[in-house]
Enzyme design. Structure first.
Site, mmCIF file in Angstrom:
data_model
loop_
_atom_site.group_PDB
_atom_site.id
_atom_site.type_symbol
_atom_site.label_atom_id
_atom_site.label_comp_id
_atom_site.label_asym_id
_atom_site.label_seq_id
_atom_site.Cartn_x
_atom_site.Cartn_y
_atom_site.Cartn_z
ATOM 1 N N GLY A 183 -20.137 2.652 1.948
ATOM 2 C CA GLY A 183 -19.633 3.906 1.413
ATOM 3 C C GLY A 183 -18.252 3.731 0.868
ATOM 4 N N HIS A 184 -17.895 4.636 0.015
ATOM 5 C CA HIS A 184 -16.582 4.586 -0.594
ATOM 6 C C HIS A 184 -15.824 5.851 -0.260
ATOM 7 C CE1 HIS A 184 -17.904 1.217 -2.803
ATOM 8 N NE2 HIS A 184 -18.723 1.877 -3.576
ATOM 9 N N ASN A 208 -24.914 2.586 5.432
ATOM 10 C CA ASN A 208 -23.959 1.822 6.248
ATOM 11 C C ASN A 208 -22.724 1.506 5.413
ATOM 12 O OD1 ASN A 208 -25.394 0.199 4.510
ATOM 13 N ND2 ASN A 208 -25.438 -1.561 5.866
ATOM 14 N N GLN A 234 -20.284 -2.723 0.196
ATOM 15 C CA GLN A 234 -19.945 -3.860 1.072
ATOM 16 C C GLN A 234 -19.279 -4.970 0.249
ATOM 17 O OE1 GLN A 234 -23.750 -3.269 1.899
ATOM 18 N NE2 GLN A 234 -23.480 -2.321 3.860
ATOM 19 N N LYS A 238 -12.897 -0.313 -3.329
ATOM 20 C CA LYS A 238 -13.745 -0.324 -4.531
ATOM 21 C C LYS A 238 -13.926 1.090 -5.077
ATOM 22 C CE LYS A 238 -17.046 -2.284 -2.135
ATOM 23 N NZ LYS A 238 -16.323 -2.621 -0.899
ATOM 24 N N ASP A 252 -14.458 -2.472 2.467
ATOM 25 C CA ASP A 252 -13.325 -1.538 2.588
ATOM 26 C C ASP A 252 -12.144 -1.953 1.717
ATOM 27 O OD1 ASP A 252 -14.748 -0.184 4.745
ATOM 28 O OD2 ASP A 252 -14.134 -1.868 6.005
ATOM 29 N N LYS A 309 -3.896 -1.982 -2.551
ATOM 30 C CA LYS A 309 -3.049 -1.780 -1.362
ATOM 31 C C LYS A 309 -1.838 -2.693 -1.267
ATOM 32 C CE LYS A 309 -5.545 0.499 2.047
ATOM 33 N NZ LYS A 309 -6.306 0.624 3.288
ATOM 34 N N ARG A 361 -9.745 -1.964 12.535
ATOM 35 C CA ARG A 361 -10.196 -3.143 11.785
ATOM 36 C C ARG A 361 -9.314 -4.326 12.133
ATOM 37 N NH1 ARG A 361 -10.451 0.468 6.390
ATOM 38 N NH2 ARG A 361 -12.432 1.460 6.814
HETATM 39 P P1 GDP Z 1 -14.381 0.773 -0.351
HETATM 40 O O1 GDP Z 1 -15.545 0.906 0.544
HETATM 41 O O2 GDP Z 1 -14.194 -0.613 -0.857
HETATM 42 O O3 GDP Z 1 -14.327 1.794 -1.445
HETATM 43 O O4 GDP Z 1 -13.116 1.039 0.522
HETATM 44 P P2 GDP Z 1 -12.726 2.348 1.333
HETATM 45 O O5 GDP Z 1 -13.515 3.500 0.940
HETATM 46 O O6 GDP Z 1 -12.674 1.979 2.780
HETATM 47 O O7 GDP Z 1 -11.282 2.570 0.749
HETATM 48 C C1 GDP Z 1 -10.184 2.042 1.273
HETATM 49 C C2 GDP Z 1 -9.138 3.095 1.593
HETATM 50 O O8 GDP Z 1 -7.929 2.671 1.004
HETATM 51 C C3 GDP Z 1 -9.376 4.490 1.072
HETATM 52 O O9 GDP Z 1 -8.924 5.414 2.053
HETATM 53 C C4 GDP Z 1 -8.494 4.584 -0.174
HETATM 54 O O10 GDP Z 1 -8.022 5.866 -0.441
HETATM 55 C C5 GDP Z 1 -7.354 3.687 0.216
HETATM 56 N N1 GDP Z 1 -6.700 3.018 -0.898
HETATM 57 C C6 GDP Z 1 -7.261 2.533 -2.051
HETATM 58 N N2 GDP Z 1 -6.326 1.909 -2.795
HETATM 59 C C7 GDP Z 1 -5.161 1.987 -2.109
HETATM 60 C C8 GDP Z 1 -3.838 1.506 -2.340
HETATM 61 O O11 GDP Z 1 -3.537 0.849 -3.340
HETATM 62 N N3 GDP Z 1 -2.901 1.763 -1.379
HETATM 63 C C9 GDP Z 1 -3.175 2.451 -0.255
HETATM 64 N N4 GDP Z 1 -2.197 2.646 0.624
HETATM 65 N N5 GDP Z 1 -4.418 2.919 0.010
HETATM 66 C C10 GDP Z 1 -5.389 2.686 -0.902
#
Ligand code: GDP
Length: 436
Positions: A44-45, A42, A226, A20, A17, A333, A307
């Site tokens: 996903g992005h 399991n 993951q 990515k 999460d 983030k 989380r």
């Molecule tokens: P992944 O599985 O690694 O792609 O992670 P997720 O799909 O869970 O993505 C993480 C969440 O963080 C998503 O809802 C993105 O839109 C959000 N996100 C990504 N980059 C940033 C950021 O720089 N700031 C904030 N506030 N949210 C972000």
């Protein structure tokens, strides 16, 4: 001479999460081929386009760019029912993948009895639950290792399909007992063929496909699912997933070699999160943790489960940087830390006797006695949300980021300051500059 230097991998450095999906989405426009190489539904992005978020579990994130060819590698597990649902959701959004997808004939399938076994186990494990998603991923990988798996290539041999499924099916039946609610073997095979029919022309040799792509000089993007601390070998076993989600999985999941890779971007949040059970020395069980969770919206996408949150954990990230040979960080983030008086950085761990622990332990029992060594940094009052250049970052944020990169042993290559595509920037003078 084939130029492989432009091929790039994006891998998670924490417990998943990390964001990515955003980076893959940003970069995919630059690549002709986007490859998923491990994991099932399991993982996903979430990618955000024009303020709307789209969750992709099995289809590579490059789907949103019409110029991208999508490659589903041999290390990926597919649940065909879910795969079809995903394709139809994409098509409702106007995203058509016809003519631009190949699925490895060596990739295994998730079958109904794998799901039944997964749920049966989690149901009886009590306090020892691993916290799997119950989607059959673990059992499907087990069957692969036990030589009882069913691969996409088997779908091209409908006459022997039932026999391919039989061994694993009968074992699960024995274990779960006669009263278990399982479809019959015949029904499983028939449904599989029904689901597979439209996909048959897409099933092929992805190793050959990627070799041809390289010969034509077409760059390849590998998208990890993951993350390293969930890797079955290099993560916090047994609280891990059932595949290699660090760099090794890229090679086994594609048939390419380390020489086919130019760069590795390791993705991490500016703090740490973890879903479900297992070691997490940086966890904050106080108001600071609650704040990270609320501001960072750290709730599971499908289950809504909160989380666990903590400060940036340099020891785990450094371990992941080393394991993957990450050339640089995609640090995500940062904006979630805006407005805090102080920002913490876990720079090391101490054991029960107070001694510094140089390397990560391998057993969950040894993790339990670790205490994080936290260094606090002054927070910043000026928001970083949406910042698009180094110069626009508050001085305190720069100090924090420099310390983070040094402790993680990798330079920041991309800094994300919000969920949208244009919130963030490639770090000047580093390898992603000019690519975004
Ligand atoms: P992944 O599985 O690694 O792609 O992670 P997720 O799909 O869970 O993505 C993480 C969440 O963080 C998503 O809802 C993105 O839109 C959000 N996100 C990504 N980059 C940033 C950021 O720089 N700031 C904030 N506030 N949210 C972000």
């Amino acid at each position: 001479m084939i130029d492989r230097s432009r091929n790039l991998a994006i891998l998670g450095l924490q417990w998943g999460d990390e964001g990515k999906g955003k980076l893959v989405d940003l970069l995919s426009a630059r690549f002709r081929h986007v490859v998923r190489f491990q994991g099932g539904n399991n993982a996903g992005h979430t990618v955000v386009v024009d303020g709307q978020s789209i969750a992709l579990h099995q289809v590579p994130s490059g789907a949103l760019h019409t110029g991208c060819f999508l490659v589903v590698g041999s290390g990926v597990l597919l649940n065909l029912e879910v795969f079809h649902q995903e394709l139809s959701r994409l098509s409702q959004r106007g995203v058509d993948v016809t003519g631009r997808m190949i699925i490895s004939d060596k990739a295994h399938l998730i079958l109904p009895h794998h799901i039944a076994l997964d749920q049966w186990r989690e149901g009886r494990a009590g306090a020892n639950r691993i916290g799997t998603t119950g989607r059959g991923i673990g059992p499907a990988y087990e069957m692969k290792a036990a030589r009882m798996g069913v691969r996409k290539g088997d779908l091209k041999h409908p006459d022997s399909l039932q026999e391919r499924i039989r061994a694993s099916y009968e074992e699960v039946r024995l274990l779960l007992g006669a009263e278990a609610q399982l479809p019959s073997l015949e029904a499983i095979a028939a449904q599989l063929m029904e689901q597979a029919r439209p996909l048959l022309p897409l099933i092929g040799d992805i190793q050959a496909h990627l070799r041809e792509a390289q010969a034509k000089g077409e760059p390849i993007l590998f998208e990890g699912a993951q993350a390293t601390l969930l890797d079955i070998d290099h993560g916090t076993y047994p609280f891990v997933t059932s595949s290699n989600c660090s760099i090794g999985g890229l090679f086994t999941g594609t048939g390419l070699s380390h020489k086919d890779l130019g760069y590795v971007v390791g993705v991490a949040k500016a703090y740490t999160t973890r879903v479900g059970a297992g070691p997490m020395p940086s966890e904050l069980q106080d108001a600071s943790g609650d704040r990270l969770r609320e501001v960072g919206r750290e709730f599971g996408t499908t289950t809504g489960r909160p989380r666990r949150c903590g400060w940036f954990d340099a020891p785990i990230t450094r371990h992941a940087v080393r394991t993957n040979g990450a050339d640089g960080l995609g640090l995500m983030k940062l904006d979630v830390l805006d407005g805090l008086d102080q920002v913490g950085l876990v720079i090391g761990y101490r054991d029960g006797e107070g001694g510094l622990v140089p390397n990560l332990p391998s057993c969950a029992q040894d993790w339990a006695c670790l205490r994080p060594e936290v260094r606090m940094y002054k927070g910043w009052t000026q928001a970083t949300r949406g910042v698009r250049s180094l110069e626009a970052l508050p001085r305190e944020a720069r100090i924090y980021l420099d310390a983070l990169a040094e402790a993680a042993e990798a330079p920041i290559a991309y800094l994300s300051t919000g969920p949208d595509r244009d919130e963030g920037f490639a770090w000047p003078g580093r390898f992603l500059e000019g690519m975004l």
